[in-house]
Design a protein around this motif. Structure first.
Motif, PDB file in Angstrom:
ATOM      1  N   UNK A 184       3.801  18.887   3.114  1.00 24.97           N
ATOM      2  CA  UNK A 184       2.259  18.578   2.504  1.00 24.97           C
ATOM      3  C   UNK A 184       1.792  17.278   3.308  1.00 24.97           C
ATOM      4  N   UNK A 185       2.144  17.119   4.461  1.00 21.92           N
ATOM      5  CA  UNK A 185       2.109  15.701   4.970  1.00 21.92           C
ATOM      6  C   UNK A 185       0.805  15.563   5.639  1.00 21.92           C
ATOM      7  N   UNK A 186       0.108  16.540   5.949  1.00 23.16           N
ATOM      8  CA  UNK A 186      -1.072  16.360   6.997  1.00 23.16           C
ATOM      9  C   UNK A 186      -2.236  17.353   6.709  1.00 23.16           C
ATOM     10  N   UNK A 187      -3.226  17.319   7.047  1.00 25.18           N
ATOM     11  CA  UNK A 187      -4.614  18.354   7.193  1.00 25.18           C
ATOM     12  C   UNK A 187      -4.325  19.403   8.206  1.00 25.18           C
ATOM     13  N   UNK A 188      -3.711  19.134   9.159  1.00 19.11           N
ATOM     14  CA  UNK A 188      -3.438  20.090  10.415  1.00 19.11           C
ATOM     15  C   UNK A 188      -1.961  20.550  10.307  1.00 19.11           C
ATOM     16  N   UNK A 189      -1.748  21.553  10.839  1.00 21.73           N
ATOM     17  CA  UNK A 189      -0.324  22.149  11.373  1.00 21.73           C
ATOM     18  C   UNK A 189       0.428  21.196  11.885  1.00 21.73           C
ATOM     19  N   UNK A 190       1.619  20.942  11.608  1.00 23.53           N
ATOM     20  CA  UNK A 190       2.396  19.919  12.360  1.00 23.53           C
ATOM     21  C   UNK A 190       3.862  20.426  12.700  1.00 23.53           C
ATOM     22  N   UNK A 191       4.447  20.133  13.779  1.00 28.01           N
ATOM     23  CA  UNK A 191       5.701  20.632  14.160  1.00 28.01           C
ATOM     24  C   UNK A 191       6.788  19.946  13.639  1.00 28.01           C
ATOM     25  N   UNK A 192       8.057  20.549  13.179  1.00 29.92           N
ATOM     26  CA  UNK A 192       9.198  19.847  12.629  1.00 29.92           C
ATOM     27  C   UNK A 192      10.226  20.063  13.593  1.00 29.92           C
ATOM     28  N   UNK A 193      11.030  19.222  13.470  1.00 31.01           N
ATOM     29  CA  UNK A 193      12.365  19.399  14.343  1.00 31.01           C
ATOM     30  C   UNK A 193      13.468  20.109  13.587  1.00 31.01           C
ATOM     31  N   UNK A 194      14.038  20.852  14.013  1.00 32.23           N
ATOM     32  CA  UNK A 194      15.103  21.602  13.361  1.00 32.23           C
ATOM     33  C   UNK A 194      16.421  21.795  14.371  1.00 32.23           C
ATOM     34  N   UNK A 195      17.500  22.125  13.924  1.00 33.58           N
ATOM     35  CA  UNK A 195      18.613  22.544  14.805  1.00 33.58           C
ATOM     36  C   UNK A 195      18.489  23.603  15.420  1.00 33.58           C
ATOM     37  N   UNK A 196      17.673  24.403  15.118  1.00 35.65           N
ATOM     38  CA  UNK A 196      17.166  25.525  15.848  1.00 35.65           C
ATOM     39  C   UNK A 196      15.644  25.769  16.674  1.00 35.65           C
ATOM     40  N   UNK A 197      15.456  24.801  16.849  1.00 37.68           N
ATOM     41  CA  UNK A 197      14.158  24.645  17.625  1.00 37.68           C
ATOM     42  C   UNK A 197      12.724  24.186  16.676  1.00 37.68           C
ATOM     43  N   UNK A 198      11.765  24.034  17.112  1.00 42.01           N
ATOM     44  CA  UNK A 198      10.641  23.730  16.201  1.00 42.01           C
ATOM     45  C   UNK A 198      10.190  24.779  15.326  1.00 42.01           C
ATOM     46  N   UNK A 199       9.888  24.262  14.204  1.00 41.39           N
ATOM     47  CA  UNK A 199       9.163  25.017  13.004  1.00 41.39           C
ATOM     48  C   UNK A 199       8.036  24.542  12.619  1.00 41.39           C
ATOM     49  N   UNK A 200       6.931  25.141  12.494  1.00 47.02           N
ATOM     50  CA  UNK A 200       5.584  24.779  12.182  1.00 47.02           C
ATOM     51  C   UNK A 200       5.478  24.660  10.832  1.00 47.02           C
ATOM     52  N   UNK A 201       4.856  23.516  10.165  1.00 43.95           N
ATOM     53  CA  UNK A 201       4.715  23.081   8.731  1.00 43.95           C
ATOM     54  C   UNK A 201       3.146  23.345   8.602  1.00 43.95           C
ATOM     55  N   UNK A 202       2.661  24.283   8.109  1.00 49.00           N
ATOM     56  CA  UNK A 202       1.394  24.539   7.692  1.00 49.00           C
ATOM     57  C   UNK A 202       0.933  23.976   6.222  1.00 49.00           C
ATOM     58  N   UNK A 203      -0.227  23.115   6.302  1.00 44.21           N
ATOM     59  CA  UNK A 203      -0.453  22.377   4.932  1.00 44.21           C
ATOM     60  C   UNK A 203      -0.815  23.383   3.829  1.00 44.21           C
ATOM     61  N   UNK A 204       0.028  22.850   2.838  1.00 44.31           N
ATOM     62  CA  UNK A 204       0.190  23.547   1.421  1.00 44.31           C
ATOM     63  C   UNK A 204      -0.393  22.585   0.622  1.00 44.31           C
ATOM     64  N   UNK A 205      -1.557  22.880  -0.296  1.00 43.99           N
ATOM     65  CA  UNK A 205      -2.018  21.998  -1.073  1.00 43.99           C
ATOM     66  C   UNK A 205      -1.360  21.422  -2.334  1.00 43.99           C
ATOM     67  N   UNK A 206      -0.906  20.176  -2.472  1.00 41.89           N
ATOM     68  CA  UNK A 206      -0.553  19.618  -3.977  1.00 41.89           C
ATOM     69  C   UNK A 206      -1.867  19.046  -4.893  1.00 41.89           C
ATOM     70  N   UNK A 207      -3.050  18.855  -4.262  1.00 43.27           N
ATOM     71  CA  UNK A 207      -4.090  18.541  -5.096  1.00 43.27           C
ATOM     72  C   UNK A 207      -4.920  19.729  -5.403  1.00 43.27           C
ATOM     73  N   UNK A 208      -5.371  20.723  -4.506  1.00 39.18           N
ATOM     74  CA  UNK A 208      -6.280  21.867  -4.843  1.00 39.18           C
ATOM     75  C   UNK A 208      -5.199  22.683  -5.229  1.00 39.18           C
ATOM     76  N   UNK A 209      -4.611  22.653  -6.383  1.00 35.48           N
ATOM     77  CA  UNK A 209      -3.555  23.371  -6.828  1.00 35.48           C
ATOM     78  C   UNK A 209      -3.741  23.740  -8.223  1.00 35.48           C
ATOM     79  N   UNK A 210      -4.042  24.812  -8.844  1.00 37.52           N
ATOM     80  CA  UNK A 210      -4.124  25.032 -10.209  1.00 37.52           C
ATOM     81  C   UNK A 210      -2.825  24.579 -11.229  1.00 37.52           C
ATOM     82  N   UNK A 211      -1.660  24.716 -10.560  1.00 39.03           N
ATOM     83  CA  UNK A 211      -0.539  24.129 -11.566  1.00 39.03           C
ATOM     84  C   UNK A 211      -0.688  22.418 -11.510  1.00 39.03           C
ATOM     85  N   UNK A 212      -1.035  21.926 -10.134  1.00 36.93           N
ATOM     86  CA  UNK A 212      -1.316  20.283 -10.450  1.00 36.93           C
ATOM     87  C   UNK A 212      -2.056  20.074 -11.206  1.00 36.93           C
TER      88      UNK A 212
END
Length: 299
Positions: A184-212
């Protein structure tokens, strides 16, 4: 130099390129609904107050187990009724054990055409405490369960408790996942490096989250609804810079499915749904797919 995860580089917001979501929208909004099942009398429990294993007391923790199960038996169904009335899609984050515990609930989301994403086997366990072989087998088991029930491979994953080992992103890419909601590091999707190629990180909210908001900060239903609206309106203002954003709204039926909270949520989602011509109300999977099919967006 501090130790680094090495998954992505720092990229300042002012230096980002401008692009758009479908229809020219600059703000994409999705609902992430967690369908979770817990072991009774063992493993991690549900939090309502501090206690052993994240629960309210020693096992068997009837209070927290039954509170969580209210979401599966009642709250989630009320939430579906509301989504139907507002004609809103959802990304449903499913513990694979739900196919045994409450298969009719997952089937109801399937019938709506909601996206079904992976959420481990059960929230009674964390990936961060698993060795690599155990974690790989867990991801495989959960993925097969979703594939066999849905007839298609899940594209996205949110780890139970959003807990990762050092190998989680590598193992998700290895298993064929296209995106993760763990980072949850961004407001846009960002690419992560992995051993098996890129993996997209789609933002998931920690603030607009009923649990938090509700279970951790102790916000009222009205405060959480006001947070949703404030986040939405401020993002619309910010996107005047031409850079697109993702707004996720994280919902847990045992919390938000309580009648007094559902009433407040309805007001907030009605506010958003009235702006459908201005924003893209979608799923996390469609957001990921859009980015992955844009020229020059895949590293």
């Amino acid at each position: 130099m501090l130790p680094s995860h090495g998954r992505y580089d720092y990229h300042a917001w002012p230096d980002r390129p401008a692009y758009s979501w479908p229809g020219g929208a600059k703000l994409a909004v999705y609902l992430g609904i967690s369908l979770q099942h817990f072991s009774f009398g063992e493993g991690l429990g549900a939090e309502i107050c501090p206690g052993p294993n994240g629960g309210g007391g020693p096992h068997p923790d009837v209070l927290n187990y039954s509170w969580r199960d209210y979401g599966n038996r009642v709250g989630a169904w009320r939430l579906i009724e509301m989504l139907d009335a507002l004609r809103l899609p959802a990304t449903v984050l499913v513990n694979s054990s739900m196919y045994h515990h409450a298969p009719a609930l997952v089937a109801a989301h399937r019938a709506r055409g909601d996206e079904i994403a992976g959420h481990g086997r059960t929230n009674s366990e964390r990936q961060s405490s698993m060795d690599e072989t155990t974690e790989r087998n867990m991801i495989r088991e959960a993925t097969i369960a979703l594939f066999e029930s849905e007839g298609r491979r899940p594209q996205g994953w949110l780890s139970p408790w959003i807990a990762e080992s050092r190998a989680t992103s590598d193992l998700l890419a290895e298993a064929g996942y296209r995106y993760t909601l763990n980072w949850s590091a961004d407001d846009q999707p960002i690419w992560l490096r992995t051993r098996h190629g890129p993996l997209l990180a789609v933002p998931y909210p920690q603030e607009v989250n009923d649990l938090s908001s509700i279970a951790v900060r102790g916000d009222s239903a009205e405060q959480f609804a006001a947070t949703i609206v404030a986040d939405f309106e401020e993002r619309l203002l910010q996107t005047r810079d031409g850079k697109p954003q993702v707004m996720g709204i994280a919902l847990h039926p045992y919390l938000i499915g309580q009648p007094h909270r559902l009433r407040a949520l309805r007001v907030a989602l009605e506010h958003i749904s009235q702006r459908q011509g201005l924003v893209w109300i979608t799923t996390a999977g469609q957001i990921a797919q859009h980015v992955q099919t844009m020229p020059g967006m895949v590293p």
